[in-house]
Design a protein around this motif. Structure first.
Motif, mmCIF file in Angstrom:
data_model
loop_
_atom_site.group_PDB
_atom_site.id
_atom_site.type_symbol
_atom_site.label_atom_id
_atom_site.label_comp_id
_atom_site.label_asym_id
_atom_site.label_seq_id
_atom_site.Cartn_x
_atom_site.Cartn_y
_atom_site.Cartn_z
ATOM 1 N N UNK A 33 39.872 17.182 38.227
ATOM 2 C CA UNK A 33 39.573 18.237 39.197
ATOM 3 C C UNK A 33 40.843 18.869 39.750
ATOM 4 N N UNK A 34 41.861 18.049 39.973
ATOM 5 C CA UNK A 34 43.111 18.575 40.538
ATOM 6 C C UNK A 34 43.776 19.571 39.604
ATOM 7 N N UNK A 35 43.540 19.425 38.301
ATOM 8 C CA UNK A 35 44.159 20.323 37.333
ATOM 9 C C UNK A 35 43.365 21.610 37.160
ATOM 10 N N UNK A 36 42.155 21.658 37.696
ATOM 11 C CA UNK A 36 41.313 22.839 37.501
ATOM 12 C C UNK A 36 41.239 23.725 38.731
ATOM 13 N N UNK A 37 42.037 23.428 39.743
ATOM 14 C CA UNK A 37 41.989 24.207 40.982
ATOM 15 C C UNK A 37 43.257 25.021 41.213
ATOM 16 N N UNK A 38 44.149 25.065 40.228
ATOM 17 C CA UNK A 38 45.412 25.787 40.406
ATOM 18 C C UNK A 38 45.290 27.257 40.054
ATOM 19 N N UNK A 39 44.371 27.582 39.123
ATOM 20 C CA UNK A 39 44.237 28.960 38.652
ATOM 21 C C UNK A 39 42.793 29.414 38.763
ATOM 22 N N UNK A 40 42.602 30.689 38.978
ATOM 23 C CA UNK A 40 41.262 31.264 39.035
ATOM 24 C C UNK A 40 41.284 32.599 38.303
ATOM 25 N N UNK A 41 40.105 33.041 37.872
ATOM 26 C CA UNK A 41 39.997 34.323 37.178
ATOM 27 C C UNK A 41 40.175 35.464 38.175
ATOM 28 N N UNK A 42 40.828 36.525 37.737
ATOM 29 C CA UNK A 42 41.044 37.657 38.661
ATOM 30 C C UNK A 42 41.101 38.988 37.929
ATOM 31 N N UNK A 43 40.313 39.133 36.857
ATOM 32 C CA UNK A 43 40.310 40.396 36.119
ATOM 33 C C UNK A 43 39.055 41.217 36.367
ATOM 34 N N UNK A 44 38.114 40.683 37.161
ATOM 35 C CA UNK A 44 36.858 41.393 37.353
ATOM 36 C C UNK A 44 37.051 42.648 38.205
ATOM 37 N N UNK A 45 36.129 43.573 38.055
ATOM 38 C CA UNK A 45 36.141 44.802 38.855
ATOM 39 C C UNK A 45 35.588 44.474 40.233
ATOM 40 N N UNK A 46 36.373 44.668 41.251
ATOM 41 C CA UNK A 46 35.950 44.329 42.609
ATOM 42 C C UNK A 46 35.170 45.476 43.242
ATOM 43 N N UNK A 47 34.191 45.120 44.041
ATOM 44 C CA UNK A 47 33.395 46.134 44.730
ATOM 45 C C UNK A 47 34.265 46.926 45.697
ATOM 46 N N UNK A 48 34.069 48.215 45.715
ATOM 47 C CA UNK A 48 34.817 49.055 46.631
ATOM 48 C C UNK A 48 36.157 49.510 46.100
ATOM 49 N N UNK A 49 36.480 49.126 44.859
ATOM 50 C CA UNK A 49 37.760 49.555 44.286
ATOM 51 C C UNK A 49 37.734 51.063 44.036
ATOM 52 N N UNK A 50 38.859 51.682 44.221
ATOM 53 C CA UNK A 50 38.962 53.137 44.049
ATOM 54 C C UNK A 50 39.107 53.467 42.567
ATOM 55 N N UNK A 51 38.273 54.366 42.084
ATOM 56 C CA UNK A 51 38.335 54.752 40.678
ATOM 57 C C UNK A 51 39.494 55.711 40.452
ATOM 58 N N UNK A 52 40.238 55.475 39.365
ATOM 59 C CA UNK A 52 41.313 56.390 38.994
ATOM 60 C C UNK A 52 40.946 57.186 37.754
#
Length: 530
Positions: A109-128
């Motif tokens: 468990x300690x080895x699986x809490x260092x990184x998280x996914x962060x490529x998803x499109x977040x709500x409220x993001x400004x479209x370019x």
């Protein structure tokens, strides 16, 4: 075959071991590990101390205790209490002496809490995204190969459209000579979700615009096709060489488009977009997802109670064995048939076959040969996975021969988990069956790959991205070929070699290096420190 294995590894060891080799034993026959004499001596000392302490209480339990009935009751209660304390003490000692082995099914468990996914499109993001009439034109691709190669091509097409500020026409899944499949994008993926999820990143349309009347020109006219795009081309190549033609013609086809975008020579936000497409925008149809959930559930409950299961991508089919030009375990007739097959399919490489022995020997030493079914079974046993009472779900394309050499009691396929009627709805599209294989492997508690390929690396990458809690085992074929080919190695030493070699090969995120495959390890820039 034995001579090939032995000659390839005598004098070479995967990992040095302090244990003395057993000249009689073999890695194929497990032995009982020797007891630790030091620990046994320590246990005996503690036990003798307990006995001597108990004997020191003998005046209270001897004949004098019969003096009075009241004393006799107290003596019996005290004896029960002392025995109870003794049992607890012995249990505590054994608990400390016998160390709990690491989980076979999960990463720490300690080895699986260092990184998280962060490529998803977040709500409220400004479209370019610019207005529709301000894009630089339209691009169109054929996604070639099998399901997983097509998936990579689709992700790259979205990224290239973003680089050039172009509108992407929904990719066509090409029906090539190998797969002979008529699957369309909408037969396998959720088109509405795909377009809607990426609406703030790239403009995507379902079909060629109506104003483009001669649709047959695409992929047939040299004037409408950009060819000779180099493999792993940088983003700047598309800006300098492809974008001017898109602006001029307004609509262009890109051909071929397999692996036509690099990893290190594109902006980080483009790589993040590729992860967004792969892990969030590309969703299989609900009926495929539901069937995969059903197969995974049946896999876990095959024995009548909930159990973890392993998915094994064996990849030991006829084409892979033949193309590898490696030697393999098999009968004389099977080897003769393989020689004929190789001579027919790859005549220039096969020649007269006289050079293949040294070539096979070198490739096995370098770890470039597919692991055989029996080798996989032995490696998994060495890791601690029991031969029985463990659900192994082996999704292979089909063994070339009928014997599976050591795995016959351990494999299950989707055809055994579902009825013919349940699978008939998916048989009309080969890609749909491949999607079921993909999802059941993705949902498994342990996934084991044996010989690379897009299927395996996409699953390992997705499992890393989704939390890397469950194990994804990637055997070190080079080191294992040396251990498996050593005739003097005992089972205990072999187990140690396997365990030590694969401690860091369980699917945790790894630091990337130049030209590292984004699909197998999306750590940078698709994952962030938690």
């Amino acid at each position: 075959m034995a001579e090939l294995r032995h000659s390839s590894s005598i004098g070479n060891r995967a990992v040095s071991s302090p244990r003395k080799r057993d000249d009689v034993a073999s890695p194929l026959v497990p032995e009982n590990l020797p007891d630790d004499g030091g620990r046994d001596r320590h246990s005996r000392d503690r036990f003798h101390s307990f006995v001597s302490n108990f004997q020191s209480l003998s005046p209270y339990f001897g004949e004098d205790s019969r003096f009075h009935p009241y004393n006799s009751k107290i003596s019996r209660l005290l004896l029960v209490f002392v025995l109870f304390v003794g049992v607890i003490s012995v249990f505590s000692i054994l608990t400390r002496l016998v160390k709990e082995p690491p989980s076979l099914w999960e990463n720490p468990y300690s080895a699986t809490t260092s990184w998280k996914s962060c490529a998803e499109r977040r709500n409220g993001a400004i479209s370019d995204l610019p207005p529709e009439n301000e894009t630089n034109g339209y691009i169109f691709i054929h996604a070639e190969g099998g399901l997983n190669q097509q998936r990579i091509a689709i992700c790259n097409a979205v990224a290239v459209a973003k680089i050039m500020n172009a509108t992407l026409i929904l990719p066509v899944l090409k029906q090539d000579q190998i797969w002979k499949d008529q699957t369309k994008f909408e037969d396998i993926f959720d088109v509405d979700h795909f377009i809607d999820y990426l609406k703030d990143d790239v403009r995507i349309v379902r079909d060629i615009p109506d104003w483009f009347t001669d649709k047959s020109e695409l992929f047939t006219s040299i004037r409408r096709t950009v060819k000779n795009i180099p493999k792993y081309a940088p983003a700047q190549f598309y800006i300098d060489n492809v974008l001017p033609r898109v602006k001029e013609k307004r609509i262009m086809a890109l051909k071929p488009f397999v692996d036509r975008l690099g990893y290190d020579n594109v902006p980080p936000e483009i790589n993040r977009l590729r992860c967004r497409v792969n892990y969030h925008a590309l969703k299989f149809l609900p009926e495929i997802e539901q069937m995969a959930d059903l197969l995974a559930s049946r896999m876990r409950n095959r024995t009548g109670s909930s159990n973890p299961y392993m998915a094994l991508h064996l990849r030991f089919e006829k084409g892979m064995v033949g193309l590898s030009f490696c030697d393999f375990v098999g009968t004389r007739d099977e080897k003769a048939l393989m020689a004929v097959y190789r001579q027919k399919e790859w005549p220039r490489r096969y020649k007269n076959g006289s050079h293949l022995w040294s070539l096979a020997l070198q490739k096995r030493k370098e770890g470039r040969c597919p692991l055989e079914p029996g080798e996989v079974a032995v490696i998994l046993r060495a890791m601690g996975y029991p031969k029985r009472n463990t659900n192994l779900c082996c999704f292979w394309a089909g063994l070339w021969w009928t014997e599976s050499y050591g795995t016959t009691e351990e494999h299950v396929t989707k055809e055994e988990l579902a009825s013919k009627e349940e699978l008939d709805g998916f048989r009309k599209h080969v890609t749909s069956l491949a999607a079921l294989d993909f999802l059941v492997c993705l949902k498994s508690d342990v996934f084991v790959m044996t010989h690379g390929g897009n299927f395996a690396k996409l699953i390992i990458g997705a499992r890393r991205y989704m939390g890397h809690r469950l194990k994804s085992i990637k055997p070190d074929k080079g080191l294992m070929s040396k251990s498996l080919g050593d005739p003097y190695m005992g089972w205990a030493t072999f187990v140690e070699d396997v365990v030590v070699t694969h401690q860091t090969r369980t699917g945790l995120p790894e630091e990337t290096f130049p030209n590292y495959d984004l699909w197998e390890n999306p750590l940078t820039p698709c994952m962030c420190r938690a």
